[in-house]
Structures are given as C-alpha cells and as structure tokens.
Design a protein around this motif. Sequence first.
Motif, PDB file in Angstrom:
ATOM      1  N   MET A  41      -4.509  -5.512 -10.209  1.00  0.00           N
ATOM      2  CA  MET A  41      -4.085  -4.389  -9.373  1.00  0.00           C
ATOM      3  C   MET A  41      -3.482  -4.907  -8.075  1.00  0.00           C
ATOM      4  O   MET A  41      -3.903  -5.937  -7.563  1.00  0.00           O
ATOM      5  N   PHE A  42      -2.462  -4.214  -7.598  1.00  0.00           N
ATOM      6  CA  PHE A  42      -2.012  -4.406  -6.221  1.00  0.00           C
ATOM      7  C   PHE A  42      -2.446  -3.173  -5.452  1.00  0.00           C
ATOM      8  O   PHE A  42      -2.208  -2.052  -5.907  1.00  0.00           O
ATOM      9  N   GLY A  43      -3.019  -3.365  -4.302  1.00  0.00           N
ATOM     10  CA  GLY A  43      -3.354  -2.228  -3.457  1.00  0.00           C
ATOM     11  C   GLY A  43      -2.678  -2.379  -2.111  1.00  0.00           C
ATOM     12  O   GLY A  43      -2.613  -3.485  -1.568  1.00  0.00           O
ATOM     13  N   LYS A  44      -2.150  -1.288  -1.597  1.00  0.00           N
ATOM     14  CA  LYS A  44      -1.596  -1.306  -0.240  1.00  0.00           C
ATOM     15  C   LYS A  44      -2.492  -0.480   0.652  1.00  0.00           C
ATOM     16  O   LYS A  44      -2.850   0.648   0.301  1.00  0.00           O
ATOM     17  N   LEU A  45      -2.887  -1.052   1.777  1.00  0.00           N
ATOM     18  CA  LEU A  45      -3.664  -0.315   2.767  1.00  0.00           C
ATOM     19  C   LEU A  45      -2.823  -0.226   4.034  1.00  0.00           C
ATOM     20  O   LEU A  45      -2.320  -1.239   4.519  1.00  0.00           O
ATOM     21  N   THR A  46      -2.684   0.970   4.556  1.00  0.00           N
ATOM     22  CA  THR A  46      -1.971   1.141   5.818  1.00  0.00           C
ATOM     23  C   THR A  46      -2.999   1.416   6.913  1.00  0.00           C
ATOM     24  O   THR A  46      -3.780   2.372   6.813  1.00  0.00           O
ATOM     25  N   ALA A  47      -3.003   0.540   7.907  1.00  0.00           N
ATOM     26  CA  ALA A  47      -3.934   0.718   9.029  1.00  0.00           C
ATOM     27  C   ALA A  47      -3.351   1.727  10.014  1.00  0.00           C
ATOM     28  O   ALA A  47      -2.143   1.953  10.055  1.00  0.00           O
ATOM     29  N   HIS A  48      -4.232   2.310  10.816  1.00  0.00           N
ATOM     30  CA  HIS A  48      -3.729   3.109  11.933  1.00  0.00           C
ATOM     31  C   HIS A  48      -2.913   2.183  12.839  1.00  0.00           C
ATOM     32  O   HIS A  48      -3.188   0.970  12.899  1.00  0.00           O
ATOM     33  N   PRO A  49      -1.918   2.740  13.537  1.00  0.00           N
ATOM     34  CA  PRO A  49      -1.017   1.888  14.331  1.00  0.00           C
ATOM     35  C   PRO A  49      -1.773   0.903  15.225  1.00  0.00           C
ATOM     36  O   PRO A  49      -2.682   1.300  15.961  1.00  0.00           O
ATOM     37  N   GLY A  50      -1.407  -0.370  15.102  1.00  0.00           N
ATOM     38  CA  GLY A  50      -2.012  -1.406  15.935  1.00  0.00           C
ATOM     39  C   GLY A  50      -3.363  -1.904  15.469  1.00  0.00           C
ATOM     40  O   GLY A  50      -3.957  -2.783  16.098  1.00  0.00           O
ATOM     41  N   LYS A  51      -3.867  -1.376  14.364  1.00  0.00           N
ATOM     42  CA  LYS A  51      -5.230  -1.711  13.927  1.00  0.00           C
ATOM     43  C   LYS A  51      -5.272  -2.678  12.742  1.00  0.00           C
ATOM     44  O   LYS A  51      -6.341  -2.974  12.220  1.00  0.00           O
ATOM     45  N   ARG A  52      -4.116  -3.152  12.293  1.00  0.00           N
ATOM     46  CA  ARG A  52      -4.131  -3.998  11.096  1.00  0.00           C
ATOM     47  C   ARG A  52      -4.947  -5.264  11.280  1.00  0.00           C
ATOM     48  O   ARG A  52      -5.717  -5.645  10.389  1.00  0.00           O
ATOM     49  N   GLU A  53      -4.786  -5.903  12.421  1.00  0.00           N
ATOM     50  CA  GLU A  53      -5.488  -7.168  12.629  1.00  0.00           C
ATOM     51  C   GLU A  53      -7.005  -6.974  12.587  1.00  0.00           C
ATOM     52  O   GLU A  53      -7.738  -7.743  11.964  1.00  0.00           O
ATOM     53  N   GLU A  54      -7.444  -5.901  13.219  1.00  0.00           N
ATOM     54  CA  GLU A  54      -8.886  -5.604  13.235  1.00  0.00           C
ATOM     55  C   GLU A  54      -9.401  -5.319  11.823  1.00  0.00           C
ATOM     56  O   GLU A  54     -10.464  -5.789  11.408  1.00  0.00           O
ATOM     57  N   LEU A  55      -8.593  -4.567  11.073  1.00  0.00           N
ATOM     58  CA  LEU A  55      -8.978  -4.233   9.692  1.00  0.00           C
ATOM     59  C   LEU A  55      -9.045  -5.500   8.833  1.00  0.00           C
ATOM     60  O   LEU A  55     -10.011  -5.713   8.090  1.00  0.00           O
ATOM     61  N   ALA A  56      -8.035  -6.358   8.955  1.00  0.00           N
ATOM     62  CA  ALA A  56      -8.004  -7.588   8.142  1.00  0.00           C
ATOM     63  C   ALA A  56      -9.194  -8.480   8.485  1.00  0.00           C
ATOM     64  O   ALA A  56      -9.850  -9.038   7.599  1.00  0.00           O
ATOM     65  N   LYS A  57      -9.487  -8.584   9.776  1.00  0.00           N
ATOM     66  CA  LYS A  57     -10.600  -9.431  10.207  1.00  0.00           C
ATOM     67  C   LYS A  57     -11.919  -8.916   9.623  1.00  0.00           C
ATOM     68  O   LYS A  57     -12.743  -9.687   9.123  1.00  0.00           O
ATOM     69  N   MET A  58     -12.081  -7.613   9.672  1.00  0.00           N
ATOM     70  CA  MET A  58     -13.308  -7.023   9.140  1.00  0.00           C
ATOM     71  C   MET A  58     -13.424  -7.281   7.633  1.00  0.00           C
ATOM     72  O   MET A  58     -14.491  -7.618   7.126  1.00  0.00           O
ATOM     73  N   MET A  59     -12.299  -7.170   6.950  1.00  0.00           N
ATOM     74  CA  MET A  59     -12.343  -7.380   5.499  1.00  0.00           C
ATOM     75  C   MET A  59     -12.591  -8.847   5.159  1.00  0.00           C
ATOM     76  O   MET A  59     -13.326  -9.163   4.218  1.00  0.00           O
ATOM     77  N   LEU A  60     -12.001  -9.757   5.930  1.00  0.00           N
ATOM     78  CA  LEU A  60     -12.170 -11.184   5.626  1.00  0.00           C
ATOM     79  C   LEU A  60     -13.557 -11.682   6.027  1.00  0.00           C
ATOM     80  O   LEU A  60     -14.105 -12.579   5.388  1.00  0.00           O
ATOM     81  N   GLU A  61     -14.119 -11.087   7.072  1.00  0.00           N
ATOM     82  CA  GLU A  61     -15.467 -11.498   7.485  1.00  0.00           C
ATOM     83  C   GLU A  61     -16.511 -11.057   6.471  1.00  0.00           C
ATOM     84  O   GLU A  61     -17.640 -11.527   6.488  1.00  0.00           O
ATOM     85  N   SER A  62     -16.115 -10.162   5.608  1.00  0.00           N
ATOM     86  CA  SER A  62     -17.034  -9.718   4.559  1.00  0.00           C
ATOM     87  C   SER A  62     -16.882 -10.586   3.320  1.00  0.00           C
ATOM     88  O   SER A  62     -17.010 -10.115   2.199  1.00  0.00           O
TER      89      SER A  62
END
Lengths: 100, 100
Positions: free
Chosen positions: B6-27
């Motif tokens: 599967m390919f999934g695309k997630l769109t973060a709220h504006p300016g929040k991508r880095e925070e989202l990626a960090k949270m996902m990678l820290e998990s």
Amino acid sequence: MSKYAMFGKLTAHPGKREELAKMMLESGETLNDMEGCIYYILHAAEEDPDDLWITELWESQEAHAASLKNENVLALIGRCRHLIAGGSAVKIRPLGGKGF
Amino acid sequence: MSKYAMFGKLTAHPGKREELAKMMLESGETLNDMEGCIYYILHAAEEDPDDLWITELWESQEAHAASLKNENVLALIGRCRHLIAGGSAVKIRPLGGKGF
C-alpha cells in the motif's frame, strides 16, 4: 550524499498493462545492472486496470540521473514506449521507518 | 498467501509535517512490533510541504488488517491525529523488481 527516492506512475494503453509489466520484469538484468539502485519495485494498482506504480530508492540523486543515460535503460524505455499512454512522478525524500 | 502493499498519503496541517514525521518515527518500537510487516517507510513529498507518503509491504492482507487493531498502533494514531488534515491510500499489488 543523501539517498534519493521516487514514486513513478505509468499508465498503459487500455488492456496493455500486463504486457508492459512483463516486458519491464523480463528486463531484470537491466535493473540489476543499475549502479546505485537499492530497490526498484513494480506494482499494479488494484483500483485502476491500466496503472503501474514504481517505487525506487537510490544511493543518490546522481545515481538516478546517471541511470537515465544508461544505454540498456534507454533501450528498455524504447521497447516499452508503444505500450505507455502516460506517466507522472512524485518526488519524495525518505525519512526512515521499518526496513529502511 | 499473497503479499500486500500500500501507498498512503498523509497531509499534515500547515507547518506540522515535521512534527508529525518525528512523532511517527519516534514510535519505532510500534512499527517494529507489527507482525507480518516487511517494511514501512516514511517519506516527505519534495513538492508539497505538508505531505508525507508511507510505503508498506506486508506478508499478507490479513497481517495489515490485524495491525490496524493493534493497541499500540491505535494509540499512535490517536497521538498523531491532531496533526493530520487528511489522507488517502493507493492499493497496489507488488509484481517484482530489484530488491523485492
């Protein structure tokens, strides 16, 4: 040097996806010869009968650019061209995860 | 049993991508615990500042479905939810290639 990743979508002419995929997979030697290519995986879209998706991971952007000048790769593109209706690419930067 | 991708695309709220990626990678532990997951790689779209793309390869569709009921995965989704504006998925069937 940063790794380089890309998703590519290829749309075959109607009914030609299977033939296109077979031609691309039979060119395994071409793929295996590409220097700096970590993976290059071909997928069939489940919800569109003419679409193929390719995921690529390269040691560097330069390695990817060089592959597009490789004569075996150019010959493969030439052999497949009549089966391809269109294509597009999503440029992506790999961040991490399981299996990275 | 066929592999499932599967390919999934997630769109973060504006300016929040880095925070989202960090949270996902820290998990990372959550990801590594998922049974039947061959890879799960997070990427940042180069041409859209809010988009993340996830490529997933699983031993089977059942393994993927089971992961969505895993309590650690559900907790991670819950922690990330406020950062996510939307998402979509492309269902794909892996065919082969280099590194498959």
